[in-house]
Scaffold this motif. Structure first.
Motif, PDB file in Angstrom:
ATOM      1  N   ARG A  29     -79.328  74.704 -24.094  1.00 47.08           N
ATOM      2  CA  ARG A  29     -80.463  73.799 -23.864  1.00 47.08           C
ATOM      3  C   ARG A  29     -81.582  74.504 -23.109  1.00 47.08           C
ATOM      4  NH1 ARG A  29     -76.272  69.958 -23.049  1.00 47.08           N
ATOM      5  NH2 ARG A  29     -76.325  70.338 -20.789  1.00 47.08           N
ATOM      6  N   ARG A  57     -85.223  75.313 -24.713  1.00 49.50           N
ATOM      7  CA  ARG A  57     -86.390  74.703 -24.080  1.00 49.50           C
ATOM      8  C   ARG A  57     -87.425  75.775 -23.725  1.00 49.50           C
ATOM      9  NH1 ARG A  57     -84.310  73.105 -19.537  1.00 49.50           N
ATOM     10  NH2 ARG A  57     -83.349  71.258 -20.469  1.00 49.50           N
ATOM     11  N   GLU A  75     -91.260  76.252 -25.179  1.00 47.72           N
ATOM     12  CA  GLU A  75     -92.412  76.297 -24.284  1.00 47.72           C
ATOM     13  C   GLU A  75     -93.246  77.555 -24.507  1.00 47.72           C
ATOM     14  OE1 GLU A  75     -90.629  75.998 -20.480  1.00 47.72           O
ATOM     15  OE2 GLU A  75     -90.271  73.816 -20.607  1.00 47.72           O
TER      16      GLU A  75
END
Length: 347
Positions: A36, A40, A44
């Motif tokens: 995760r 993430r 980004e």
């Protein structure tokens, strides 16, 4: 020019090691929280992950594997022609894997399902489903369809469907036809007895002879492999040992093509001197000279059925295992019945 995100910048943003980022992006087993954080950070930074990495997030690879003994065998080609369009329409890519009939290779493919590298598997074990195959199927994290026979005592919880044919009835159809056109010295060219088709067709040949009240003669049987050159060697050996043979039942079309090569070399008329029957009714059967009488075991139908069963599991979830049996049929061509002759008549 601004350099795009790298595994180093992703690792810095996610607060994990470069090795952890590499494992995530290459689809290797990794802790869920690490996955995760890495994904993430990658989002980004604008990193475009590969398909394996994306699959870690949605638990779908959009890929189906088909493991078969020989990708050059026309039987498997016919199956793939049916399987691929169905999977493509449903949004899946088809991965082809040739096992060369090696049980350890088959087991490796099955055990790999624990890593969920594909969403499902179609497999056709040449030498049968062993206890080790069953164990790997039960441990799999993706549904499996076996083309071929399954043990009757499959354990509960095995996500496996089954597509099979009845080659014994197919052999009987062929021998009934040869008997109907007056053939009594019917030789048999078989593949390896250690394979499922080889063992089944050997037993069916003996059963059919008994039903027709014809004697079983070891001199009329030759075992080789399921290839054209092996069929030629087998035919040459059998004809030298039993020159009075008046028909050859071949365990597949490739063996039959090899037999036709030898009969042509020896100046024997087909079907006048020796009638020839193949099995599988591949595309090759209609382009030989003479054209080849052959037993269809429904290769295309088996492929369609296998794809349909697998897609049903993927789209509709768990259910009881299903079995589809494809019935054989006989296509009569010039290798047993000359033009103008009744297929069922005497020679």
């Amino acid at each position: 020019m601004t350099e795009g995100p790298t595994i180093t910048t992703i690792a810095q943003r996610a607060g994990v090691s470069i090795a952890s980022v590499s494992r995530v992006l290459n689809g290797l087993p990794t802790r869920e929280d690490t996955v995760r954080r890495v994904m993430r950070a990658a989002d980004e930074l604008g990193y475009v992950p590969n398909s394996v990495a994306r699959s870690l997030r949605n638990r779908r690879t959009d890929q189906i594997a088909f493991a078969m003994a020989d990708i050059g065998n026309p039987v498997y080609v016919a199956m793939v022609r049916e399987v691929q369009p169905l999977l493509k329409e449903a949004g899946y890519r088809l991965l082809i894997h040739s096992t060369d009939g090696d049980a350890e290779d088959e087991l490796g493919v099955l055990r790999g399902l624990r890593e969920r590298y594909v969403d499902g598997l179609i497999i056709s074990p040449l030498r049968g489903v062993t206890a080790e195959h069953v164990e790997a199927i039960v441990a799999a994290r993706a549904p499996v369809v076996v083309i071929g026979s399954l043990p009757e005592d499959m354990p509960d919880g095995a996500l496996v469907d089954n597509v099979r044919t009845d080659s014994r009835t197919g052999v009987r159809l062929a021998l009934d036809h040869l008997h109907a056109i007056g053939r009594r010295r019917i030789g048999f060219l078989n593949g390896p007895l250690g394979t499922v088709p080889g063992a089944a067709r050997a037993a069916a040949y003996r059963e059919a002879l008994e039903a027709l009240d014809l004697p079983y003669d070891e001199d009329l049987v030759e075992v080789g492999d399921f290839y054209r050159d092996s069929g030629a060697r087998a035919a040459r050996a059998l004809l030298a040992r039993a020159p009075g043979v008046d028909a050859l039942m071949c365990a597949n079309d490739l063996i039959a093509l090899g037999a036709l090569d030898v009969l042509r070399e020896q100046g024997r008329d087909v079907p006048g001197d020796v009638a020839v029957v193949g099995m599988d009714d591949t595309d090759l059967a209609s382009v030989t000279w003479p054209t080849l009488t052959s037993v269809s075991l429904g290769s295309a139908e088996r492929g369609r059925a296998a794809a349909g069963l697998l897609l049903d599991r993927l789209q509709n979830g768990p259910r009881e295992p299903r079995v589809v049996v494809v019935r054989p049929s006989l296509t009569i061509r010039g290798s047993t019945t000359p033009p103008g002759t009744s297929p069922g008549g005497a020679r």
